[in-house]
Write a protein that holds these residues in place. Structure first.
Motif, PDB file in Angstrom:
ATOM      1  N   GLY A 146       0.798  -1.216   0.000  1.00  0.00           N
ATOM      2  CA  GLY A 146       0.000   0.000   0.000  1.00  0.00           C
ATOM      3  C   GLY A 146       0.830   1.265   0.000  1.00  0.00           C
ATOM      4  N   LEU A 147       0.448   2.185   0.868  1.00  0.00           N
ATOM      5  CA  LEU A 147       1.130   3.473   0.923  1.00  0.00           C
ATOM      6  C   LEU A 147       2.588   3.346   1.347  1.00  0.00           C
ATOM      7  CD1 LEU A 147      -1.589   5.840   2.401  1.00  0.00           C
ATOM      8  CD2 LEU A 147      -0.701   5.779   0.068  1.00  0.00           C
ATOM      9  N   ASP A 148       2.936   2.278   2.053  1.00  0.00           N
ATOM     10  CA  ASP A 148       4.340   2.070   2.415  1.00  0.00           C
ATOM     11  C   ASP A 148       5.201   1.909   1.160  1.00  0.00           C
ATOM     12  OD1 ASP A 148       3.818   2.268   5.119  1.00  0.00           O
ATOM     13  OD2 ASP A 148       3.701   0.093   5.419  1.00  0.00           O
ATOM     14  N   VAL A 149       4.639   1.305   0.120  1.00  0.00           N
ATOM     15  CA  VAL A 149       5.362   1.162  -1.151  1.00  0.00           C
ATOM     16  C   VAL A 149       5.560   2.536  -1.780  1.00  0.00           C
ATOM     17  CG1 VAL A 149       5.352   0.143  -3.460  1.00  0.00           C
ATOM     18  CG2 VAL A 149       4.421  -1.161  -1.526  1.00  0.00           C
ATOM     19  N   THR A 150       4.490   3.304  -1.836  1.00  0.00           N
ATOM     20  CA  THR A 150       4.555   4.651  -2.418  1.00  0.00           C
ATOM     21  C   THR A 150       5.581   5.503  -1.675  1.00  0.00           C
ATOM     22  OG1 THR A 150       2.255   4.495  -3.110  1.00  0.00           O
ATOM     23  CG2 THR A 150       3.195   6.703  -2.963  1.00  0.00           C
ATOM     24  N   PHE A 151       5.502   5.495  -0.361  1.00  0.00           N
ATOM     25  CA  PHE A 151       6.430   6.272   0.453  1.00  0.00           C
ATOM     26  C   PHE A 151       7.872   5.829   0.205  1.00  0.00           C
ATOM     27  CE2 PHE A 151       8.849   6.710   4.437  1.00  0.00           C
ATOM     28  CZ  PHE A 151       8.878   8.092   4.515  1.00  0.00           C
ATOM     29  N   ALA A 152       8.134   4.525   0.263  1.00  0.00           N
ATOM     30  CA  ALA A 152       9.495   4.009   0.083  1.00  0.00           C
ATOM     31  C   ALA A 152      10.026   4.305  -1.315  1.00  0.00           C
ATOM     32  CB  ALA A 152       9.532   2.500   0.348  1.00  0.00           C
ATOM     33  N   ALA A 153       9.167   4.194  -2.315  1.00  0.00           N
ATOM     34  CA  ALA A 153       9.603   4.436  -3.692  1.00  0.00           C
ATOM     35  C   ALA A 153      10.033   5.883  -3.892  1.00  0.00           C
ATOM     36  CB  ALA A 153       8.476   4.074  -4.660  1.00  0.00           C
ATOM     37  N   TRP A 154       9.180   6.818  -3.473  1.00  0.00           N
ATOM     38  CA  TRP A 154       9.524   8.229  -3.659  1.00  0.00           C
ATOM     39  C   TRP A 154      10.702   8.628  -2.783  1.00  0.00           C
ATOM     40  CZ3 TRP A 154       8.450  10.583  -7.877  1.00  0.00           C
ATOM     41  CH2 TRP A 154       7.319  10.238  -8.604  1.00  0.00           C
ATOM     42  N   GLN A 155      10.825   8.021  -1.617  1.00  0.00           N
ATOM     43  CA  GLN A 155      11.974   8.268  -0.755  1.00  0.00           C
ATOM     44  C   GLN A 155      13.256   7.766  -1.435  1.00  0.00           C
ATOM     45  OE1 GLN A 155      12.152   6.018   2.974  1.00  0.00           O
ATOM     46  NE2 GLN A 155      12.827   7.889   4.005  1.00  0.00           N
ATOM     47  N   THR A 156      13.167   6.630  -2.093  1.00  0.00           N
ATOM     48  CA  THR A 156      14.320   6.041  -2.791  1.00  0.00           C
ATOM     49  C   THR A 156      14.858   6.975  -3.869  1.00  0.00           C
ATOM     50  OG1 THR A 156      13.600   3.778  -2.338  1.00  0.00           O
ATOM     51  CG2 THR A 156      15.065   4.084  -4.222  1.00  0.00           C
ATOM     52  N   VAL A 157      13.959   7.660  -4.560  1.00  0.00           N
ATOM     53  CA  VAL A 157      14.398   8.564  -5.631  1.00  0.00           C
ATOM     54  C   VAL A 157      14.575  10.005  -5.151  1.00  0.00           C
ATOM     55  CG1 VAL A 157      13.399   7.105  -7.431  1.00  0.00           C
ATOM     56  CG2 VAL A 157      12.065   9.024  -6.539  1.00  0.00           C
ATOM     57  N   GLY A 158      14.367  10.228  -3.855  1.00  0.00           N
ATOM     58  CA  GLY A 158      14.606  11.557  -3.283  1.00  0.00           C
ATOM     59  C   GLY A 158      13.571  12.598  -3.631  1.00  0.00           C
ATOM     60  N   ARG A 159      12.348  12.167  -3.861  1.00  0.00           N
ATOM     61  CA  ARG A 159      11.278  13.098  -4.229  1.00  0.00           C
ATOM     62  C   ARG A 159      10.099  12.970  -3.278  1.00  0.00           C
ATOM     63  NH1 ARG A 159      10.564  14.245  -9.609  1.00  0.00           N
ATOM     64  NH2 ARG A 159      12.283  15.274 -10.572  1.00  0.00           N
ATOM     65  N   HIS A 160       9.213  13.940  -3.306  1.00  0.00           N
ATOM     66  CA  HIS A 160       7.964  13.961  -2.540  1.00  0.00           C
ATOM     67  C   HIS A 160       8.189  13.665  -1.055  1.00  0.00           C
ATOM     68  CE1 HIS A 160       5.991  14.508  -6.284  1.00  0.00           C
ATOM     69  NE2 HIS A 160       6.155  13.272  -6.711  1.00  0.00           N
ATOM     70  N   LYS A 161       9.130  14.366  -0.491  1.00  0.00           N
ATOM     71  CA  LYS A 161       9.451  14.172   0.926  1.00  0.00           C
ATOM     72  C   LYS A 161       8.250  14.429   1.836  1.00  0.00           C
ATOM     73  CE  LYS A 161      14.293  15.292   0.124  1.00  0.00           C
ATOM     74  NZ  LYS A 161      14.878  14.011   0.114  1.00  0.00           N
TER      75      LYS A 161
END
Length: 121
Positions: A66-81
């Motif tokens: 769920g949202l943990d995937v979205t959060f981790a993905a954007w965190q991985t690429v350094g966006r949408h902090k």
């Protein structure tokens, strides 16, 4: 990180395209759960479960959802902090509940709201 997503969902596909554009160091692999050999290649994931809820796999093998995937993905690429707000205890519950509704009706939502922005005909 691997993200298992529904390429038949225009909103999902658009977000994955934006995510990959931001993935300058190629840290995220995308896997369409609709491919014929998906369950053979990823036998630890049932397609029906992945259709119901976004699945991701961390580099260490840990599954996230769920949202943990979205959060981790954007965190991985350094966006949408700002997405870290969704991890806060009081907000997380409501964000997770909202995501469950969105996931269930994502195709209907996509066709209703995203026709021109997502390229839906």
């Amino acid at each position: 990180m691997i993200i298992f997503y529904d390429a038949n969902c225009p909103l999902c596909t658009k977000e994955m395209r934006l995510l990959k554009e931001a993935d300058k160091h190629n840290k995220i692999a995308l896997e369409d759960i609709n491919t014929d050999d998906f369950e053979q290649r990823f036998n630890h994931i049932k397609r029906q479960d992945a259709l119901a809820f976004l699945h991701g796999q961390q580099d260490n093998g840990e599954m996230i959802y769920g949202l943990d995937v979205t959060f981790a993905a954007w965190q991985t690429v350094g966006r949408h902090k700002w997405l870290k707000v969704l991890q806060l205890p009081g907000i997380r519950f409501f964000a997770d509940q909202g995501y469950k509704v969105f996931a269930k009706y994502r195709t209907t939502i996509a066709h209703s709201l995203c026709k021109s922005a997502c390229g839906i005909k």
